[in-house]
Design an enzyme around this catalytic site. Sequence first.
Site, short mmCIF file in Angstrom:
data_model
loop_
_atom_site.label_atom_id
_atom_site.label_comp_id
_atom_site.label_asym_id
_atom_site.label_seq_id
_atom_site.Cartn_x
_atom_site.Cartn_y
_atom_site.Cartn_z
N ASN A 2 0.86 -1.18 0.00
CA ASN A 2 0.00 0.00 0.00
C ASN A 2 0.89 1.23 0.00
OD1 ASN A 2 -1.78 2.09 0.55
ND2 ASN A 2 -3.13 0.74 1.72
N ASP A 3 1.13 1.75 -1.19
CA ASP A 3 2.03 2.89 -1.37
C ASP A 3 1.62 4.10 -0.55
OD1 ASP A 3 4.08 2.26 -3.05
OD2 ASP A 3 2.92 2.59 -4.87
N CYS A 4 0.39 4.10 -0.12
CA CYS A 4 -0.16 5.29 0.54
C CYS A 4 -0.17 5.17 2.06
CB CYS A 4 -1.57 5.54 0.03
SG CYS A 4 -1.57 5.78 -1.75
#
Length: 811
Positions: free
Chosen positions: A482-484
Site C-alpha cells: 500500500n504505497d499510501c
Amino acid sequence: MRFGYFDDARREYVITTPRTPLPWINYLGSEAFFTLCSNTAGGYAFYRDARLRRLTRYRYNNCPLDSEGFRIYIKDGESVWNPGWQPVQTGLDRYECRHGLGYTVIEGEKDGVAVSQELLVPQGDDCLLMRVTVRNDGKTEKKLRLFPYVEFCLWDAMDDGSNFQRNYSTGEVEVCGAAIYHKTEYRERRDHYAVFWADRKPDGFDTSREAFIGVYGSPARPEAVFGEGCTGSAAHGWQPVAAQQFDLSLAPGESTAILFGLGYIENPRDEKWAAPGVVNKKRAEAMIARYAAPAAFDGAMEALRAHWDALLSNYRVSSGEEKLDRMVNIWNQYQCMVTFNMSRSASYFESGMGRGMGFRDSCQDLLGFVHMIPERARERILDIAATQFPDGSAYHQYQPLTKKGNLAVGSGFNDDPLWLIAGVDAYLRETGDWSILDERVDFDNDPSLAQPLLEHLRRSFDYTRTHLGPHGLPLIGRADWNDCLNLNCFSEHPGESFQTTGPSEGPVAESVFIAGMFVKYGRAWTEICRRLGLEDEAAAGDEAIAAVEKAALTSGWDGAWFRRAFDAFGKVVGGKECEEGQIFIEPQGMCVMAGIGKETGEAARALESVRERLDTKYGIVLLQPAYTRYHLELGEITSYPPGYKENAGIFCHNNPWIVCAEAELGHGERAFEVYRRTAPAYIESISEIHRTEPYVYSQMIAGRDAPSFGEGKNSWLTGTAAWTFVSVSQAILGVQPTLDGLRIDPCVPAFLRRFTLCRRYRGAVYEITVENPDGAEKGVRSVTVDGLPIEGQVLPVQPEGARVSVVVYMG
Ligand code: BGC
C-alpha cells in the site's frame, strides 16, 4: 446498460456507440512499438518508453477528452466526418469499433460512404499500420477528400509538455513522396526519427499544425479540411504534424484502400545522413517496402492472430459458464500481457511520464504472464534484479528504455525485495529452469557488483529478516504494497511526495502485511534452498519465518482479524481501538494465503471479518471505516476522500488475494462470489455505473463511502490482472504449477459440476477433465493420467511434445 457486446468467436469486444462513458481503449503492439488506441481512434504511439520515445502527442486532461489520435477526416461535399466520430463529432449513420487482440477496427458510415479504419502493430516490427478502406455504397459517383492526421510529439513527452521556449524552435521535418519524416533533434544527439507514410502519392500534405488546423482552429475543425485543402506547409519549429490529402472519386459500389504507416527508425551514428542535412532513409524505405504489397496488411493480421492463438493455448478452460470462460481464455490473459509490457507506465490514467516499471508491480505482473512466454519473463526477472541494491532493498521503479533505477522515486519500500522472490519462484514453478539462479546479475546496474541471481534472492530474504521492528514484525519503510500507508512521512506541506518525504526507514513502524509476505515467500525461498542442498540455510530461514509468523499471530492479531501495522509511535493501525481504519483487507489476504492461523482458526475468523465488514455489492473495500480526515502519522492513504483509492476504495488488486485465501480454506462458493463481483464480463451490464472498459480490470472501483460508488478508475495497468489470473486459474480452477509439476486442486462453487482445461506446461499438453458429481467445493478423490491412477495430486512432468489426458474426480 451496455455500450457493446463480446464477440467471443473473434475474441473481440464490439462497441456500438462512440459515446462510451469514457474512452475505451486497446493496446496495439506487444514487443517494442506500442500504440494506445481508443474506440474513436484517439491515442498515441511510442517506442519502448512512453516518456523518452513518444512519437505522437497526447494531451491528457484535455477537453474534450481524447482529442488526439490517428485521425481520418472524410470530406463529402460540405459534410466533414470521421469514421471514429471524434474529433469532428458529426453524427454517423452507422458506427462500430472492434477491439481485438492487438488490433482495432473502427467503421463509420455516412450518406452512403462506408469507411473502415483498421489499426495494428505488426509482429516483429517497429511501426503502426493503418489501413483505411472507403466504399461508395450509394447510387451515384462520390467525389471525396480523405485526410489522415497525426501530431508529432517531440520525443521526450515530459519535455514536450513543459519546455516551450526551446521546443517551439526545434521542430524539423522532411517530405519525400508519400512519406513525411519527423526529425526533430536528429541533427544533434538523436539517432532516431519517425516516418508517416502512405502507400500511394497524396494530392497534398501539411507538416505544420498551424497550416493544417489553424492557430485558432481545433482538431474538430481543421482549416485545411473545412477549407481549400492542404497547403504543402513545412514545419520549422512550433508543432510538426503529418497530414495528407487524397482526392478520391468512387463509382457506386467501388471501394479503395490506402495503407498508412507510422514507423520508428534508428540509424547507426555513422549512417545518419544521406547528404548534409538529409536523413538516411534506407531503413525507412525498407520498412515501407515491407508493407507495399496489397496482401501485406492481411498477412500481418494473420500473423497476429496466430501469435495470440499460440499464446492463449497455454491455458484454456471450458466450463459452460460463458463469462468465466471469456475472462479466463481471452481478456484476463490479454490484460496480463499488457500489464507485463507496460507495468504502470502508459494508459489513459497513467501518463507514461510519471512511472516507469515498478519493482513490485513488474514482479507481480510476472505471476500472470509467465505461462505465456517464459523466455520474456526470464529476461524481465534479470532486468528487475539488476536494479536491486546490494543490501537487498530496491529502487521502487526503473525506466524501460535505460533499464536503470529511477532515483526520483527512490527506494525503501520494504515489501519490494520479497516480490522478487515471488516472481522468481513463479518462474521456477512454471519452467523448471533452475539455470536462471546461476545467471550473474548486477546490483544497482553496476557490473562490478554482479552476483548470481540466487544471491539476489538471499539478500531479498535477508533484508526483511534483518529489518524487524519492536514487535518482531517487518519494518514498513516508506510503505509496503500500500504505497499510501506512509508511516514515516509526516508531510505537512502541499506538493511534497508522500513516498519520498521523511526518513525512509523508521525504526519503529511495522507492517503485518509484510509479515504475511515473509512467511509466504520466505517459505518459497527456503524450499529453493532445500532443493539446492542448502539445508542449513533453509533451516535457519524457517526459524526466522516461524518467529515472524508467531509475531503475526500475537502482536499482529487483533482478536477477529489481522492488524495492518504499527505506526511510528508503536500505535496499532487497523485495530478495533482505532477511530477510523479499523480493518484492512491486505493482511487478511496475505496472511491467510501464507497459511498463518490456518490450523488454529485465526485465518477463518479473519475472512469472516472481511465478509462482515468490508464486503459490498461491487467488491471488497480496502478498509473500514474510511478515514474522514488527514492523519499526519498515516500519510497519503488519509489524503483521499472517503471511498476513493486506498482510502476504502474497492482496490481490485487485493480482491483476488481474498479469493486465494478463501480457496486456501476450501470455500469454493465464497471464492467464486468474490471473483465474480469485480470480473469485468460479469459487470458489463452496469457499464453506465462502472464506466471503464467492460473487458478489463480497473485498479479501483469507488467504494461505498464514495458518492460515485461502483465507478471504476485507472483501467488496464493494475496488478489486478495478474492476481486475478492467479486466483481463477490456480485457486479456483485449481491448476497450480509447483516445483515438481502441475498440482490439481480445484476449489469451486457447487454449480461447476464438470469442466475441462487445456494446459500447456513445460512443453507438454495436459487435457484435464474435472468431474465434480456431488458439487464439492474442494477435495480431490482421484486423479488418472492417460487412464492410470496416480498417487496424490501432482501430475508427473511429461516429456516435451507429449499430450496426456487427465481425469480428476472431486469429492
Ligand atoms: C501501485 C502499486 C501499489 C498499489 C497500492 C498502485 O498504484 O502501482 O505498486 O501496490 O497502487 O498502493
